[in-house]
Design a protein around this motif. Structure first.
Motif, PDB file in Angstrom:
ATOM      1  N   ASP A  93      51.433 -57.334 106.986  1.00  0.00           N
ATOM      2  CA  ASP A  93      50.547 -58.583 106.608  1.00  0.00           C
ATOM      3  C   ASP A  93      51.461 -59.560 106.054  1.00  0.00           C
ATOM      4  O   ASP A  93      52.155 -59.301 104.797  1.00  0.00           O
ATOM      5  N   ALA A  94      52.093 -60.769 106.779  1.00  0.00           N
ATOM      6  CA  ALA A  94      52.815 -61.579 106.130  1.00  0.00           C
ATOM      7  C   ALA A  94      51.626 -62.830 105.358  1.00  0.00           C
ATOM      8  O   ALA A  94      50.801 -63.506 105.983  1.00  0.00           O
ATOM      9  N   GLY A  95      51.547 -62.645 104.161  1.00  0.00           N
ATOM     10  CA  GLY A  95      50.804 -63.267 103.254  1.00  0.00           C
ATOM     11  C   GLY A  95      50.622 -64.822 103.803  1.00  0.00           C
ATOM     12  O   GLY A  95      51.646 -65.364 103.838  1.00  0.00           O
ATOM     13  N   HIS A  96      49.372 -65.286 103.450  1.00  0.00           N
ATOM     14  CA  HIS A  96      49.380 -66.987 103.583  1.00  0.00           C
ATOM     15  C   HIS A  96      49.401 -67.176 105.022  1.00  0.00           C
ATOM     16  O   HIS A  96      49.496 -66.397 106.086  1.00  0.00           O
ATOM     17  N   GLY A  97      49.595 -68.686 105.445  1.00  0.00           N
ATOM     18  CA  GLY A  97      50.090 -69.045 106.612  1.00  0.00           C
ATOM     19  C   GLY A  97      49.337 -70.393 107.081  1.00  0.00           C
ATOM     20  O   GLY A  97      47.853 -70.314 106.814  1.00  0.00           O
ATOM     21  N   GLY A  98      49.757 -70.987 108.070  1.00  0.00           N
ATOM     22  CA  GLY A  98      48.871 -72.136 108.546  1.00  0.00           C
ATOM     23  C   GLY A  98      48.663 -73.027 107.472  1.00  0.00           C
ATOM     24  O   GLY A  98      49.303 -73.823 106.688  1.00  0.00           O
ATOM     25  N   SER A  99      47.318 -73.459 107.300  1.00  0.00           N
ATOM     26  CA  SER A  99      46.824 -74.498 106.461  1.00  0.00           C
ATOM     27  C   SER A  99      46.884 -73.964 105.032  1.00  0.00           C
ATOM     28  O   SER A  99      46.491 -74.870 104.109  1.00  0.00           O
ATOM     29  N   ASP A 100      47.183 -72.850 104.783  1.00  0.00           N
ATOM     30  CA  ASP A 100      47.207 -72.071 103.492  1.00  0.00           C
ATOM     31  C   ASP A 100      48.759 -71.763 103.104  1.00  0.00           C
ATOM     32  O   ASP A 100      49.274 -70.742 103.738  1.00  0.00           O
TER      33      ASP A 100
END
Length: 255
Positions: free
Chosen positions: A7-14
């Protein structure tokens, strides 16, 4: 076949934590992709699934549901820390649950391998009520790889070579903890010497993914023997980087 969920933490709008010109979501994705590539190039007896391979918005529940539905045997959630510290720490779930001792045993192996490879300050093996380690149906670890708001840590996190070290530490820890088999890439240990003035290395097995320049006379340990890449050939070297196998540019030898 051991199933590893990354799991790559966060991403996109976060974006996650931010600082020193970096966003956590970008660094975690880079590490996750490198980790996948190292596992698949160096080890066998496993399969890998990533929560995301692009800058994608995903809820925490989507991530753990994905891992649980796939039937993963182990989950690693990659993060970058913030808050004024420095170094590396890892987390497992702080609740009472079946398999807690085994979860912490596996985490210790992964944790120690990352610290050994990166030489990060060891902030300790910790427990917390984090969703990714609480809602996963399999043993899970959440890693915090340096502090994005610390100038020295952030400078390291801007280096592809250092991200390779983080990914390789994760890979070696996972391989040891989960009993993965190292691929037999060489009959004897191979080395390459750069025979031209300067030469690019590559972050991945992709001629467009340039990393750092190496110079004539430098010698590198080969961990993956010559393999085809888009009309040419590459070696993978001990740092995790890749380099051309063209004898015009490098000399291969064994001791």
């Amino acid at each position: 076949m051991t199933k590893i969920f990354i799991d790559a933490g966060h991403g996109g709008s976060d974006p996650g934590a931010t600082g020193n010109g970096l966003q956590e979501k970008d660094v975690t994705l880079a590490i996750a992709l490198k980790l996948r590539d190292i596992l698949n190039s160096d080890y066998e007896g496993h399969s890998v699934m990533l929560s995301r391979t692009t800058d994608q918005t995903l809820s925490l529940s989507q991530r753990t549901n994905m891992a649980n539905s796939w039937g993963a045997d182990y989950l690693v959630s990659v993060h970058i820390n913030a808050g004024g510290g420095t170094g590396f720490e890892s987390y497992t779930y702080n609740g009472s649950y079946s398999g807690k001792a085994e979860t912490n045993r596996l985490r210790a192996i992964v944790h120690n391998a990352i610290v050994n490879e990166t030489e990060f300050r060891d902030r300790g093996k910790k427990e917390a009520n984090f969703h990714m380690v609480r809602e996963s149906a399999m043993p899970a670890v959440l890693t915090e790889n340096g502090f994005i708001d610390n100038a020295a840590d952030a400078a390291a996190l801007k280096s592809d070579a250092f991200l390779n070290k983080i990914a390789r530490g994760h890979a070696e820890g996972l391989a040891s903890a989960l009993g993965l088999t190292l691929k037999d890439v060489n009959d004897g240990q191979g080395y390459i010497e750069v025979v031209v003035d300067s030469l690019w290395t590559y972050n991945t097995a992709n001629w467009n993914d340039k990393a750092v320049i190496v110079n004539q006379g430098e010698v590198f340990t080969v961990i993956r023997d010559k393999f085809p890449v888009d009309g040419g050939y590459m070696y993978q070297i001990k740092s995790g980087l890749y380099i051309t196998a063209n004898p015009t540019y490098v000399r291969y030898y064994t001791k």
